[in-house]
Design a protein around this motif. Sequence first.
Motif, mmCIF file in Angstrom:
data_model
loop_
_atom_site.group_PDB
_atom_site.id
_atom_site.type_symbol
_atom_site.label_atom_id
_atom_site.label_comp_id
_atom_site.label_asym_id
_atom_site.label_seq_id
_atom_site.Cartn_x
_atom_site.Cartn_y
_atom_site.Cartn_z
ATOM 1 N N PRO A 197 1.179 -1.000 0.012
ATOM 2 C CA PRO A 197 0.003 -0.235 -0.167
ATOM 3 C C PRO A 197 1.263 1.138 -0.018
ATOM 4 O O PRO A 197 0.058 2.403 -0.315
ATOM 5 C CB PRO A 197 -1.117 -0.582 0.883
ATOM 6 C CG PRO A 197 -0.169 -1.354 2.445
ATOM 7 C CD PRO A 197 0.665 -2.344 1.321
ATOM 8 N N VAL A 259 -4.269 1.516 6.831
ATOM 9 C CA VAL A 259 -4.394 0.430 5.830
ATOM 10 C C VAL A 259 -2.880 0.128 6.180
ATOM 11 O O VAL A 259 -2.327 -1.138 6.557
ATOM 12 C CB VAL A 259 -4.417 -0.642 4.440
ATOM 13 C CG1 VAL A 259 -3.215 -1.377 4.355
ATOM 14 C CG2 VAL A 259 -6.166 0.119 3.902
ATOM 15 N N TYR A 277 -3.985 -9.590 11.307
ATOM 16 C CA TYR A 277 -4.232 -8.958 9.291
ATOM 17 C C TYR A 277 -3.183 -9.843 8.429
ATOM 18 O O TYR A 277 -1.863 -9.532 9.359
ATOM 19 C CB TYR A 277 -4.062 -7.354 8.989
ATOM 20 C CG TYR A 277 -4.725 -6.349 9.804
ATOM 21 C CD1 TYR A 277 -6.304 -6.858 9.867
ATOM 22 C CD2 TYR A 277 -4.330 -5.735 10.325
ATOM 23 C CE1 TYR A 277 -7.300 -5.958 10.215
ATOM 24 C CE2 TYR A 277 -5.096 -5.143 10.598
ATOM 25 C CZ TYR A 277 -7.011 -4.926 10.538
ATOM 26 O OH TYR A 277 -8.282 -4.228 11.343
ATOM 27 N N GLY A 279 -2.299 -9.671 5.250
ATOM 28 C CA GLY A 279 -1.428 -8.777 4.334
ATOM 29 C C GLY A 279 -2.274 -8.147 3.666
ATOM 30 O O GLY A 279 -3.598 -7.179 4.568
ATOM 31 N N THR A 280 -2.860 -6.972 2.983
ATOM 32 C CA THR A 280 -2.658 -5.395 2.464
ATOM 33 C C THR A 280 -4.204 -6.236 1.947
ATOM 34 O O THR A 280 -5.602 -5.883 2.920
ATOM 35 C CB THR A 280 -2.040 -5.235 1.254
ATOM 36 O OG1 THR A 280 -1.218 -4.843 1.019
ATOM 37 C CG2 THR A 280 -2.877 -4.012 1.044
ATOM 38 N N LEU A 281 -4.674 -7.031 1.204
ATOM 39 C CA LEU A 281 -6.174 -7.880 1.072
ATOM 40 C C LEU A 281 -6.537 -7.648 1.996
ATOM 41 O O LEU A 281 -7.674 -7.343 2.423
ATOM 42 C CB LEU A 281 -5.824 -8.822 0.174
ATOM 43 C CG LEU A 281 -7.384 -8.977 -0.652
ATOM 44 C CD1 LEU A 281 -7.870 -8.004 -1.339
ATOM 45 C CD2 LEU A 281 -7.509 -10.181 -1.270
ATOM 46 N N ASP A 282 -6.515 -9.252 2.914
ATOM 47 C CA ASP A 282 -7.110 -9.456 4.394
ATOM 48 C C ASP A 282 -7.113 -8.341 5.186
ATOM 49 O O ASP A 282 -8.535 -8.568 5.595
ATOM 50 C CB ASP A 282 -6.177 -9.626 4.757
ATOM 51 C CG ASP A 282 -6.820 -11.010 6.501
ATOM 52 O OD1 ASP A 282 -7.960 -11.405 6.025
ATOM 53 O OD2 ASP A 282 -6.521 -10.326 7.400
ATOM 54 N N ILE A 284 -8.012 -4.808 4.292
ATOM 55 C CA ILE A 284 -8.884 -3.886 3.517
ATOM 56 C C ILE A 284 -10.054 -4.874 3.831
ATOM 57 O O ILE A 284 -11.290 -4.820 3.844
ATOM 58 C CB ILE A 284 -8.736 -3.680 2.170
ATOM 59 C CG1 ILE A 284 -7.688 -3.704 1.418
ATOM 60 C CG2 ILE A 284 -10.046 -3.199 1.426
ATOM 61 C CD1 ILE A 284 -7.104 -3.565 0.486
ATOM 62 N N LEU A 285 -10.436 -6.354 3.634
ATOM 63 C CA LEU A 285 -12.130 -6.815 3.351
ATOM 64 C C LEU A 285 -12.385 -6.651 5.121
ATOM 65 O O LEU A 285 -13.219 -6.743 5.231
ATOM 66 C CB LEU A 285 -11.420 -8.374 3.336
ATOM 67 C CG LEU A 285 -11.193 -8.299 1.981
ATOM 68 C CD1 LEU A 285 -11.054 -10.243 1.734
ATOM 69 C CD2 LEU A 285 -12.741 -8.193 0.480
ATOM 70 N N LYS A 286 -10.978 -6.879 6.320
ATOM 71 C CA LYS A 286 -11.276 -7.207 7.787
ATOM 72 C C LYS A 286 -12.234 -5.721 7.159
ATOM 73 O O LYS A 286 -13.028 -5.471 8.775
ATOM 74 C CB LYS A 286 -10.570 -7.683 8.605
ATOM 75 C CG LYS A 286 -10.394 -9.093 8.447
ATOM 76 C CD LYS A 286 -8.356 -9.754 9.604
ATOM 77 C CE LYS A 286 -9.097 -11.455 8.820
ATOM 78 N NZ LYS A 286 -7.536 -12.321 9.843
#
Length: 342
Positions: A197, A259, A277, A279-282, A284-286
């Motif tokens: 990010p 993030v 978390y 990673g980045t995607l995890d 963002i989703l959480k």
Amino acid sequence: MSDALINGLAGAGGGIIAQLITYPLQTVNTRQQTERDLKKEKRKHGTIELLCQVVKHEGWGRLYGGLLPSLAGTAASQGVYYYFYQIFRNKAEAAAIERRKLGLGDGSVGMFSSLLVAALSGCVNVLLTNPIWVVVTRMQTHIKTSKKPMAGQTLLRNPDEAILAAADEPPPYGTFHVVQEVYDEAGVLGFWKGVFPTLIMVSNPSMQFMLYETMLKKLKQSRSLNKNGNTGITALEIFFLGALAKLGATVVTYPLLVVKSRLQAKQHTTGDKRHHYKGTLDAILKMIHYEGFYGFYRGMSTKIVQSVLAAAVLFMVKEELVRGARFLLTKNAINTVKSKPP
């Protein structure tokens, strides 16, 4: 001394001064970004309230937690950024002049070229300095526990009890401790947490410099048409141009900053998995699932005040240092020529 080196050193100096002035706000903002309240919990801490809480429970020193590595990081980041920015900018200006010779363009660097130059400089800066900011984020978000006796408790009078109580005190959370902690958790790669990010966030300084250069160019063009002969740009005008450029860039890219801070803060692998978390995607989703989109804008008002003030001070100081350095170099060159025998 090359123009790139002058700009690099001036950028480092301006960054250090801006950091010293705005650091308590930066600490508060990092804590706001890493708060992990669920979306049902409406309670949030304002800037002033959080400042007072930190001072009351942890002392004034915690507002400057991680200041030394942060100053080192700021000097390195601004120095690296401005150094490579000037190198890439010089190449872009040379290319623009060549295109004008071919009948293409007016010889000036366009908006897209300015954006590309800033983005390339930002990428180099991120890859080289990310480890420093991982350490700084850990130190800013570390909560200092207090061992003061609560109401109704008695002070320890027995020396042996005092020694045992002192042994329970947490060790100082210094730079070396944080470096060891990050390495123990994830090895060398741990120092590049949040780099994805952060690389995307090079769009922030890219937008900032694109807006700044565009506004500065238009102001200079306007001044060149001034019949009074006043074509110079004052330090106060540079201050406001830097503030406006940073404001626009911050509003657009703030969610990525949140993030990044979440990933670089200490991860608690035990307990509530919603706060861990991978990673980045995890992350963002959480954040979307448990906190809603509000979570991406935690502490934005604090960040706007801090970053706009810091950027304005940085631009003003940097331009003045560059101007002073060029004046001294020109003066020395003239004196050298005069001192040579005919």
